[in-house]
Scaffold this motif. Structure first.
Motif, mmCIF file in Angstrom:
data_model
loop_
_atom_site.group_PDB
_atom_site.id
_atom_site.type_symbol
_atom_site.label_atom_id
_atom_site.label_comp_id
_atom_site.label_asym_id
_atom_site.label_seq_id
_atom_site.Cartn_x
_atom_site.Cartn_y
_atom_site.Cartn_z
ATOM 1 N N LEU A 143 -44.270 32.550 36.875
ATOM 2 C CA LEU A 143 -45.086 33.175 35.840
ATOM 3 C C LEU A 143 -46.555 32.876 36.058
ATOM 4 N N GLN A 144 -46.816 31.623 36.363
ATOM 5 C CA GLN A 144 -48.216 31.258 36.510
ATOM 6 C C GLN A 144 -48.839 31.948 37.696
ATOM 7 N N SER A 145 -48.070 32.042 38.764
ATOM 8 C CA SER A 145 -48.698 32.713 39.901
ATOM 9 C C SER A 145 -48.796 34.215 39.669
ATOM 10 N N ILE A 146 -47.868 34.750 38.888
ATOM 11 C CA ILE A 146 -47.990 36.168 38.547
ATOM 12 C C ILE A 146 -49.280 36.400 37.773
ATOM 13 N N ILE A 147 -49.509 35.533 36.803
ATOM 14 C CA ILE A 147 -50.710 35.711 35.990
ATOM 15 C C ILE A 147 -51.955 35.549 36.839
ATOM 16 N N ARG A 148 -51.880 34.587 37.726
ATOM 17 C CA ARG A 148 -53.058 34.386 38.581
ATOM 18 C C ARG A 148 -53.314 35.612 39.445
ATOM 19 N N ARG A 149 -52.251 36.158 39.937
ATOM 20 C CA ARG A 149 -52.426 37.363 40.745
ATOM 21 C C ARG A 149 -53.007 38.495 39.916
ATOM 22 N N LEU A 150 -52.520 38.604 38.719
ATOM 23 C CA LEU A 150 -52.992 39.686 37.858
ATOM 24 C C LEU A 150 -54.469 39.545 37.555
ATOM 25 N N LEU A 151 -54.864 38.323 37.339
ATOM 26 C CA LEU A 151 -56.241 38.105 36.941
ATOM 27 C C LEU A 151 -57.186 38.253 38.102
ATOM 28 N N ASN A 152 -56.616 38.383 39.286
ATOM 29 C CA ASN A 152 -57.460 38.578 40.439
ATOM 30 C C ASN A 152 -58.373 37.382 40.600
ATOM 31 N N THR A 153 -59.690 37.631 40.485
ATOM 32 C CA THR A 153 -60.604 36.513 40.668
ATOM 33 C C THR A 153 -60.970 35.872 39.350
ATOM 34 N N GLU A 154 -60.554 36.528 38.275
ATOM 35 C CA GLU A 154 -60.965 36.018 36.973
ATOM 36 C C GLU A 154 -60.367 34.629 36.736
ATOM 37 N N TYR A 155 -61.111 33.917 35.964
ATOM 38 C CA TYR A 155 -60.683 32.556 35.720
ATOM 39 C C TYR A 155 -60.048 32.440 34.345
ATOM 40 N N LEU A 156 -58.966 31.731 34.318
ATOM 41 C CA LEU A 156 -58.329 31.475 33.039
ATOM 42 C C LEU A 156 -58.115 29.972 32.929
ATOM 43 N N LYS A 157 -58.395 29.464 31.773
ATOM 44 C CA LYS A 157 -58.286 28.015 31.626
ATOM 45 C C LYS A 157 -56.849 27.546 31.842
ATOM 46 N N LYS A 158 -56.771 26.366 32.339
ATOM 47 C CA LYS A 158 -55.450 25.843 32.672
ATOM 48 C C LYS A 158 -54.533 25.820 31.446
ATOM 49 N N GLU A 159 -55.096 25.356 30.357
ATOM 50 C CA GLU A 159 -54.240 25.236 29.169
ATOM 51 C C GLU A 159 -53.832 26.604 28.638
#
Lengths: 958, 177
Positions: free
Chosen positions: B117-133
């Motif tokens: 899930l986390q890597s899916i979200i990271r992929r989706l966000l592309n370069t955007e940053y999302l806080k760890k929490e």
């Protein structure tokens, strides 16, 4: 619309009529930037404004009724806007209803459905990623909002303060606007030459307020700590109120001015009439006026009074008073009231406002977004803090506010459209231009808003605002139309008492007389009042219907909700079942090991497993089992004599208790599975291929069983009180049954040896199936060990009988081995749970006396599988134990079993057995009686069974 | 030596969810990646080539798509057709959901777990940053919604269930080749 029906005809055909030329005095300044800026000069006498249009009832050769068209178009614009808006809203609400769902999987969808796989272009991909970030952020925010603990007192007080602040600022803005309009009026009166600032003061102030106030509101809103979405709503509502307030105060101020103007006119008129006798010496002026009037019929300039125009137009005043009028006009001139045509004046103001609004928007885009973006982008490297992420940042594109701005613009259009027919066209151009500018700015120097709360989904919200705006903007116009007399000197309605008189006039003069009569009837109170009442009733009726629909709607939604949760539960159950299967698989090996160690003590665990097995078994297995069971019974009967010896060899004393236990169980089973039996027919068909094999095995098993039974029966008369030994015997039976089941399973396995894994999948319902492979292996292993089979001959005979049915001989050796192993099974059986064994036994008995084989038979298979495995294992491990160990074990078992029975009567099965005790006894008696006759019965039964079996087989083959 | 088959888009379209037109288009694109003189039917594209197709170029899950639909990392023409078929409009929702599951199961353990899930979200966000929490909160939320048996990962059944309720899964999970 306006263009088509008003402006074009006027341009084409209206030229010879009306006052379209600019007064000469103004010609000089008409080209000045100043005048153009204030929309004077040429512009004032253009199609832009009301004053341009002529008052002639018909223009052109076709007799186009321009004034009527002007009025009707003005009204139609409002009506059309209303209808369009309402239609759109209805559609939207329908759409939102269709997709309205209290989403249970918001986050899932947001992640898994986020990416649009159709996207194939990098830019789109980038913006999609940004959008996903937004949506995810929104979701997280929402979550956080839910979790936020609230300090009620503080928030409430803060909210109160915030609301007071907002109200204050609203009131302030309204006051400022009013003040400015007032001041500008005074200035106009007192000053001859107005500076640029003074002229545009009003619009500039209004635009400034609309620019600044929203951000102030935003700051205030931060105080309130609402959920972001509600914050947005509040913000929008406040801004809307602000815009409306601005427009309203402006229009009221303007109307006030108009009022004063018309009052002035009236006073002028009256004063003129006074001055007729008094002023007789103003001939020069009169001459001058005449000159002017001859040159230019309409003199609207700051120096010329409206009265000259009035004179020329309105014969009532004009003819007698012309010279005096001049004086009046001069007197009026001292008052410096330049705007004799108030409609034009209002239109001018609105247009001015619109233009200034455009300028401010452009400026704000450039300054706030573009230059800030440039500044941040290029200076961030050499600044002391990070400009991009801290203070100035990049501008955010605020969708909501921009939409509101559009709404505001629309409101201006509605307000001004009547007085300035070209305002809508101008606004369209302006908005198109702004759109491109905006999109450029957004793409180059804006970052997406951090909290986009589905602005697009609150479609109806914006539309509702628009509707509200439309209504409120329409009011002043309607008010003005209804309340004020049209100015005499200009416009299509000059000379009429009210603007709407044009309609009645047209009706009177241009329609046939009967139409007029009908209209007067229709508009009489006799018709109007009932019509109104009818309308009210209709409204009430529709509203009540809507309420009830809403109610049912809610009900349905609730229903959907519950169904959804049920859905969830189902899925959970499925998942749980799967997991259990998995666990069961894990356990079975354990069970086997337990079985191995069972001899010593492990008995309790196995029964449970067996029970579970029963539940899980699939109907498919039942069919085959049934057949096997029937066979076993027959065989048992036949084999009794021979088998007895082995059974007896084990010190078994069959007691009444045992049968009792057995029977109840069987009954229970029957009850449980009676329904299953019917359904199992199809299953049987499926399993048919396997059944033949099963039969052989069964037969073998049966051999062992009959031995036990016989032993039991024989023993029963001897030792009625000693239940323990009986149990042992029963156990043996049960074990055999288990074996039978195993056989079935084995058969399947054997058949599918190559595709074992597939089989497992097929029979997911029962964990048992998965166990089989092991059994099979074991079997193979055993065969060598079990070479001795006391009952072998009998078994063979039975087998021969059954052979017709039995197709697979290859299995035979295995079955034989099983049979041989059977005696050993006793040991293993002990290990098995007593309860289970008793059940099995009961089933067996049941079959023997009762003709209804099917029901009973079907049940046993379910329970047997696990024991089989155990038995097998035991066999493997304990080939040497033979009779002696068995006997010991049996004794122990019997003791334990009896104990368990007495003690464990609490268990349902045992209880049931107790209840059915009597029946059991009966059966026993029968058994005993028939002990000798058993052969006959058995033979009969066997015949029946055989008959039935072939039938079944045939079915299966089919 | 395999018998030379005739080019039959009609037959292929009967075997897939694609129309003739789509198949012909895919065939053209496919051929453009093959060397000139060779028969495209015997050619295989590498996953890399596949990822450079315009339809997949910007997809954050292109490597996963290639992995799921290729055999041994290469694409025969049939593989490509199979992929296009799954992504076509006419494929059944269940089928789509299943393949979506395979695509999202990044570590290929048969479940979509937290890591996935986390890597899916990271992929989706592309370069955007999302806080760890935030990331963690998001994954727990997702699991809380869709993980019906509380084992902290999504099985195929659970995933399918969640997707079957989604209004726009079918809209988003398609590619027009």
């Amino acid at each position: 619309m306006t263009g088509a029906f008003v402006v074009l005809p006027e341009l084409l055909a209206g030229v010879p009529f009306g006052n379209k030329t600019i007064p000469t005095e103004q010609l000089a300044t008409a080209q000045d930037l100043d005048t153009i800026w204030s929309l004077g000069g040429y512009l004032q006498y253009s199609v832009l404004f009301y004053g341009y249009y002529g008052r002639d009832r018909k223009i052109g050769k076709a007799g186009y009724r321009l004034p009527l068209a002007y009025f009707l178009v003005g009204m139609a614009v409002f009506a059309y806007s209303f209808i369009i808006l309402l239609k759109k809203m209805a559609k939207n609400s329908r759409m939102s209803l269709a997709s309205a769902s209290d989403e249970n999987y918001t986050f899932c969808w947001r992640v898994f459905c986020a990416w649009d796989y159709l996207i194939g272009n990098p830019e789109a991909a980038e913006s999609k990623a940004a959008a996903i970030v937004n949506s995810i952020r929104e979701a997280i925010l929402e979550e956080q909002e839910k979790k936020k603990s609230k300090n009620l007192a503080v928030t409430i007080s803060l909210r109160i303060i915030a609301n007071i602040l907002v109200l204050l600022s609203l009131a302030g803005s309204i006051y400022i606007i009013y003040f400015v309009v007032d001041r500008s009026q005074k200035l106009e009166r007192t000053k001859k030459e107005l500076t640029l600032w003074e002229k545009n003061e009003v619009s500039v102030v209004v635009s400034l307020i609309t620019m600044l106030a929203p951000s102030a509101f935003e700051l205030v809103a931060a105080l309130e700590m609402y959920h972001p979405r509600t914050t947005l709503r509040f913000q929008l509502a406040r801004v809307l109120v602000l815009y409306l307030g601005n427009l309203y105060s402006l229009i009221i101020a303007l109307l006030d001015k108009v009022d004063s103007m018309s009052i002035a006119e009236f006073e002028a008129n009256s004063s003129a009439s006074y001055w007729i006798p008094s002023t007789t010496t103003l001939i020069t002026k009169k001459l001058f006026q005449e000159n002017l009037s001859t040159m230019v019929p309409d003199i609207n300039g700051s120096r010329n009074s409206t009265f000259s125009l009035e004179d020329s137009r309105t014969p009532n005043y004009a003819t007698p008073v012309t010279p005096l009028n001049q004086t009046v006009s001069y007197a009026y001139n001292t008052h410096n009231n330049p705007n004799q045509c108030w409609e034009t004046y209002v239109g001018q103001e609105m247009l001015k406002l619109s233009i200034i609004d455009m300028i401010f928007t452009v400026a704000s885009i450039l300054l706030i977004d573009f230059f800030r973006g440039l500044f941040v982008r290029y200076l961030s490297d050499c600044w002391c803090w990070d400009l991009e992420s801290k203070f100035p940042e990049y501008g955010e594109f605020k969708i909501a506010e921009n939409v509101l701005h559009l709404v505001y613009n629309q409101g201006m259009i509605w307000m001004g459209a009547f007085f300035s027919p070209c305002l809508p066209a101008f606004n369209v151009l302006k908005l198109i231009g702004l759109m491109y500018l905006r999109s450029w700015a957004v793409l180059t120097c804006n970052v997406p808003h951090q909290q986009v709360f589905r602005a697009s989904r609150s479609n109806n919200f914006y539309l509702a605002m628009l509707l509200f705006m439309l209504f409120l903007c329409m009011l002043p116009t309607i008010f003005a139309i209804a309340r004020y007399k049209p100015s005499l000197s200009c416009g299509p309605f000059s000379g009429q008492e009210k603007i709407y008189d044009i309609v009645s006039e047209t009706i009177k003069s241009d329609f046939p007389a009967w139409f007029n009569a009908v209209l007067t009837y229709v508009s009489s109170p006799v018709v109007v009042l009932p019509a109104l009442l009818l309308l009210f009733m209709l409204i009430y009726y529709l509203q009540s219907i809507a309420r009830s629909l809403k109610f049912t709607n809610n009900q349905l939604r609730l229903q959907i909700q519950t169904e959804r949760t049920e859905d969830k539960k189902k899925v959970v159950q499925m998942a749980v079942a799967r997991i259990q299967n998995l666990e069961g698989n894990d356990k079975r090996p354990d069970q086997e090991s337990d079985v191995i160690s069972q001899e010593s003590s492990v008995r309790s665990s196995t029964p449970r497993k067996n029970g579970s097995v029963l539940n899980f078994e699939s109907p498919v297995n039942k069919g085959s089992r049934i057949q096997t069971i029937s066979q076993s019974v027959l065989q048992a009967d036949v084999a009794r004599p021979a088998n007895i010896t082995p059974a007896t060899s084990t010190p078994l004393t069959p007691t009444p208790t045992v049968p009792s236990v057995q029977k109840p169980r069987a009954e229970q089973v029957a009850n449980r599975y009676s329904s299953v039996v019917h359904g199992s027919a199809s299953d049987l068909c499926k399993t048919k291929p396997y059944t033949p094999v099963a039969f052989k095995k069964h037969v073998e098993d049966v051999h062992s069983e009959p031995l036990f039974r016989k032993g039991i029966r024989q023993i029963n008369p001897d030792a009625v009180g000693a239940g323990a030994p009986v149990f042992v015997g029963h156990r043996a039976h049960t074990t055999r049954y288990f074996i039978v089941n195993e056989h079935e399973s084995r058969k399947k396995l054997l058949r599918s040896t190559s595709r074992l894994p597939r089989h497992f999948r097929m029979d997911e319902s029962g964990d048992i199936i998965e166990l089989y492979p092991r059994n099979v292996r074991r079997y193979v292993v055993r065969t060598p060990l079990r070479t001795y089979s006391p009952h072998f001959s009998e078994e063979e005979e039975e087998e021969e009988e059954l052979r017709r049915d039995l197709v697979n001989r290859s299995h035979r050796p295995r079955s034989l081995s099983d049979l041989r192993a059977a005696p050993r099974f006793y040991i293993g059986e002990r290990a098995d749970s007593q309860i289970l064994t008793s059940k099995d036994l009961s089933k067996v008995h049941y079959k023997s006396w009762d003709d209804g084989f099917e029901l009973e038979l079907e049940r046993p298979p379910h329970s047997y599988k696990k024991p089989h495995t155990k038995n097998v294992e035991l066999d493997k491990h304990y080939p040497e134990h033979h009779v002696k160990p068995k006997s010991k074990h049996k004794l122990e078992h019997s003791l334990t079993e009896s104990d368990s029975i007495s003690v464990g009567s609490s268990s349902d099965q045992q209880n049931s057995s107790n209840d059915q005790y009597i029946q059991v006894i009966h059966s026993k008696d029968k058994y005993l009686k028939s002990g000798t006759k058993l052969t006959r019965k058995k033979s009969k039964t066997s015949v029946d069974l055989n008959m039935s079996e072939p039938n079944e087989l045939i079915c299966s083959n089919v | 030596m395999p018998r030379k088959r005739r080019w039959q888009p009609g037959k292929l379209s009967a075997l897939t969810f694609l129309t003739k037109k789509e198949i012909i288009r895919i065939q053209r694109t496919f051929q453009s990646f093959c060397p000139e003189e060779k028969d495209y039917r015997e050619e295989k594209l590498t996953s890399k080539q596949m990822c450079s197709w315009p339809e997949l170029k910007v997809n954050p899950f292109r490597d996963r798509i290639c992995k799921v639909f290729s055999c041994d990392g290469t694409f025969s023409f049939e593989d490509v057709l199979g992929m296009a078929s799954i992504f076509s409009d006419r494929a059944s929702p269940r089928l789509k959901a299943e393949y979506a599951f395979y695509i999202y199961d990044l570590n290929e353990d048969g479940f979509i777990d937290k890591e996935d899930l986390q890597s899916i979200i990271r992929r989706l966000l592309n370069t955007e940053y999302l806080k760890k929490e935030d990331l963690i909160a998001l994954t727990t939320r997702i699991l809380g919604e869709a993980d019906l048996i509380q084992d902290n990962m999504l099985s195929l059944a659970e995933f399918e269930h969640a997707m079957s309720k989604s209004p726009d899964f079918l809209h988003s999970f398609r590619i027009r080749f």
